[in-house]
Design a protein around this motif. Sequence first.
Motif, PDB file in Angstrom:
ATOM      1  N   LYS A  92       2.722   0.095 -12.611  1.00 29.05           N
ATOM      2  CA  LYS A  92       1.745   1.267 -12.728  1.00 29.05           C
ATOM      3  C   LYS A  92       1.289   1.613 -14.133  1.00 29.05           C
ATOM      4  O   LYS A  92       1.770   2.837 -14.314  1.00 29.05           O
ATOM      5  CB  LYS A  92       2.713   2.484 -12.355  1.00 29.05           C
ATOM      6  CG  LYS A  92       2.346   3.776 -11.687  1.00 29.05           C
ATOM      7  CD  LYS A  92       3.335   4.499 -11.553  1.00 29.05           C
ATOM      8  CE  LYS A  92       2.455   5.751 -10.586  1.00 29.05           C
ATOM      9  NZ  LYS A  92       3.294   6.357  -9.748  1.00 29.05           N
ATOM     10  N   GLU A 100      -9.328  -5.023  -3.012  1.00 25.28           N
ATOM     11  CA  GLU A 100      -9.054  -4.353  -1.455  1.00 25.28           C
ATOM     12  C   GLU A 100     -10.044  -3.951  -0.249  1.00 25.28           C
ATOM     13  O   GLU A 100      -9.320  -4.507   0.484  1.00 25.28           O
ATOM     14  CB  GLU A 100      -7.895  -2.547  -1.692  1.00 25.28           C
ATOM     15  CG  GLU A 100      -6.905  -1.909  -0.328  1.00 25.28           C
ATOM     16  CD  GLU A 100      -6.685  -0.791  -1.391  1.00 25.28           C
ATOM     17  OE1 GLU A 100      -6.616  -0.128  -0.275  1.00 25.28           O
ATOM     18  OE2 GLU A 100      -6.255  -0.421  -2.466  1.00 25.28           O
ATOM     19  N   ILE A 124      -1.727   1.958 -16.350  1.00 25.64           N
ATOM     20  CA  ILE A 124      -2.626   2.737 -16.894  1.00 25.64           C
ATOM     21  C   ILE A 124      -3.138   1.591 -17.945  1.00 25.64           C
ATOM     22  O   ILE A 124      -2.978   1.645 -19.109  1.00 25.64           O
ATOM     23  CB  ILE A 124      -2.784   4.029 -17.276  1.00 25.64           C
ATOM     24  CG1 ILE A 124      -2.351   5.043 -15.953  1.00 25.64           C
ATOM     25  CG2 ILE A 124      -4.555   4.650 -17.549  1.00 25.64           C
ATOM     26  CD1 ILE A 124      -2.228   6.412 -16.322  1.00 25.64           C
ATOM     27  N   ARG A 165     -10.452  -1.375 -10.633  1.00 23.24           N
ATOM     28  CA  ARG A 165      -9.123  -2.137 -11.244  1.00 23.24           C
ATOM     29  C   ARG A 165     -10.285  -3.443 -11.779  1.00 23.24           C
ATOM     30  O   ARG A 165      -9.224  -3.923 -12.981  1.00 23.24           O
ATOM     31  CB  ARG A 165      -8.866  -2.842  -9.762  1.00 23.24           C
ATOM     32  CG  ARG A 165      -7.999  -2.045  -9.057  1.00 23.24           C
ATOM     33  CD  ARG A 165      -6.751  -2.669  -7.978  1.00 23.24           C
ATOM     34  NE  ARG A 165      -6.270  -2.459  -7.008  1.00 23.24           N
ATOM     35  CZ  ARG A 165      -5.775  -2.326  -5.840  1.00 23.24           C
ATOM     36  NH1 ARG A 165      -7.691  -1.657  -5.510  1.00 23.24           N
ATOM     37  NH2 ARG A 165      -5.130  -1.020  -6.198  1.00 23.24           N
ATOM     38  N   HIS A 190       2.231   0.959  -6.399  1.00 19.80           N
ATOM     39  CA  HIS A 190       1.118  -0.233  -6.025  1.00 19.80           C
ATOM     40  C   HIS A 190      -0.356   0.028  -7.143  1.00 19.80           C
ATOM     41  O   HIS A 190      -1.195  -0.528  -7.541  1.00 19.80           O
ATOM     42  CB  HIS A 190      -0.006  -0.047  -4.866  1.00 19.80           C
ATOM     43  CG  HIS A 190      -0.443   1.170  -4.468  1.00 19.80           C
ATOM     44  ND1 HIS A 190      -0.043   2.560  -3.963  1.00 19.80           N
ATOM     45  CD2 HIS A 190      -1.566   1.436  -4.458  1.00 19.80           C
ATOM     46  CE1 HIS A 190      -0.515   3.134  -3.555  1.00 19.80           C
ATOM     47  NE2 HIS A 190      -1.883   2.496  -4.443  1.00 19.80           N
ATOM     48  N   ASP A 191      -0.279   1.433  -7.719  1.00 19.77           N
ATOM     49  CA  ASP A 191      -1.752   1.743  -8.809  1.00 19.77           C
ATOM     50  C   ASP A 191      -1.141   1.625  -9.968  1.00 19.77           C
ATOM     51  O   ASP A 191       0.357   1.407 -10.586  1.00 19.77           O
ATOM     52  CB  ASP A 191      -0.873   3.567  -8.430  1.00 19.77           C
ATOM     53  CG  ASP A 191      -2.119   3.875  -7.283  1.00 19.77           C
ATOM     54  OD1 ASP A 191      -2.868   3.432  -6.755  1.00 19.77           O
ATOM     55  OD2 ASP A 191      -2.281   5.333  -6.632  1.00 19.77           O
ATOM     56  N   GLY A 192      -2.802   0.738 -10.717  1.00 17.10           N
ATOM     57  CA  GLY A 192      -2.471   0.740 -12.313  1.00 17.10           C
ATOM     58  C   GLY A 192      -1.999  -0.394 -11.960  1.00 17.10           C
ATOM     59  O   GLY A 192      -1.894  -1.153 -10.841  1.00 17.10           O
ATOM     60  N   LYS A 250       1.034  -1.423   0.338  1.00 20.52           N
ATOM     61  CA  LYS A 250       0.283   0.026  -0.019  1.00 20.52           C
ATOM     62  C   LYS A 250       0.852   1.398  -0.462  1.00 20.52           C
ATOM     63  O   LYS A 250      -0.027   2.447  -0.555  1.00 20.52           O
ATOM     64  CB  LYS A 250      -0.916  -0.027   1.794  1.00 20.52           C
ATOM     65  CG  LYS A 250      -1.538  -1.183   1.305  1.00 20.52           C
ATOM     66  CD  LYS A 250      -3.077  -1.178   2.505  1.00 20.52           C
ATOM     67  CE  LYS A 250      -4.213  -2.530   2.241  1.00 20.52           C
ATOM     68  NZ  LYS A 250      -4.703  -2.461   3.649  1.00 20.52           N
TER      69      LYS A 250
END
Length: 265
Positions: A193, A231, A195, A211, A178-180, A173
């Motif tokens: 990461k 999550e 997109i 997601r 962690h994004d993407g 986290k």
Amino acid sequence: MDFLNLEFNWLDAIDLLIVIVLIIQLYRLLKGSLAFNIFLGLCVIYVIFFVVKALKMTILTTLLQGIINVGIIAIIVIFQPEIRKFLLVLGKKTPLSKDSFFTKLFLPDKFKSYKEEESIINEITTAVTHMAHAQTGALIVIANTYRVKFDTASSINIDANISAKLIESIFEKNSPLHDGGLIIVGNKILAAKVILPVSENPNLPTRIGLRHRSAVGITEHSDNLAIIVSEERGTISYAQDGILTMDISPEELKIKLYEVLVDGM
């Protein structure tokens, strides 16, 4: 009227059967997408065209013929993703496709042990199971036949061997990565990461987040498997061919990975 006196033989029956099969396949590909209503509208135009042509209504026939002639180009532009997906599905069923009996019989790797694939499956399953228990959100895309096209401007190239610890650290986290989505191609983690395109399918459950919609989006028009860890709920899901399968067990995930990475080879 002439169309009431048409002769109908066995070749016509085969012709009609092939058309019906193609329409059914198109229906399955387009169902639930925004292009589905456009497809229905085009079908209505074609039906009206054949009716007015049979009735010898010259002006309407000429008008609709012009619309249809221009519409062929419009169809290619509008349905470009759907046409690509249809050809992808068709190609997977040919005698020379990797899934065919002919290919599996004569390819040199028929007797391959698949130890590397089994190791990759175990590493991915371990990482996903740990992240599900910790309720750590994750999105992993596994490119099977075709490499994933993604925005290199926002992604971070990794090019590392696949390991559960590395996957878990990427989606931790507090990690800046962690994004993407995480992209796996062959035996390498290619990028993080990333997109991904978001699906516009209106039939997806309203409770799912970005997601899950991105996982469906990346698999709608490409031969990839996308794995999602929620999550909020700590559940495991996957998307394939634009279809979302939710709340599966680690054992079911391992079976799916075997299907994609071993049986699908």
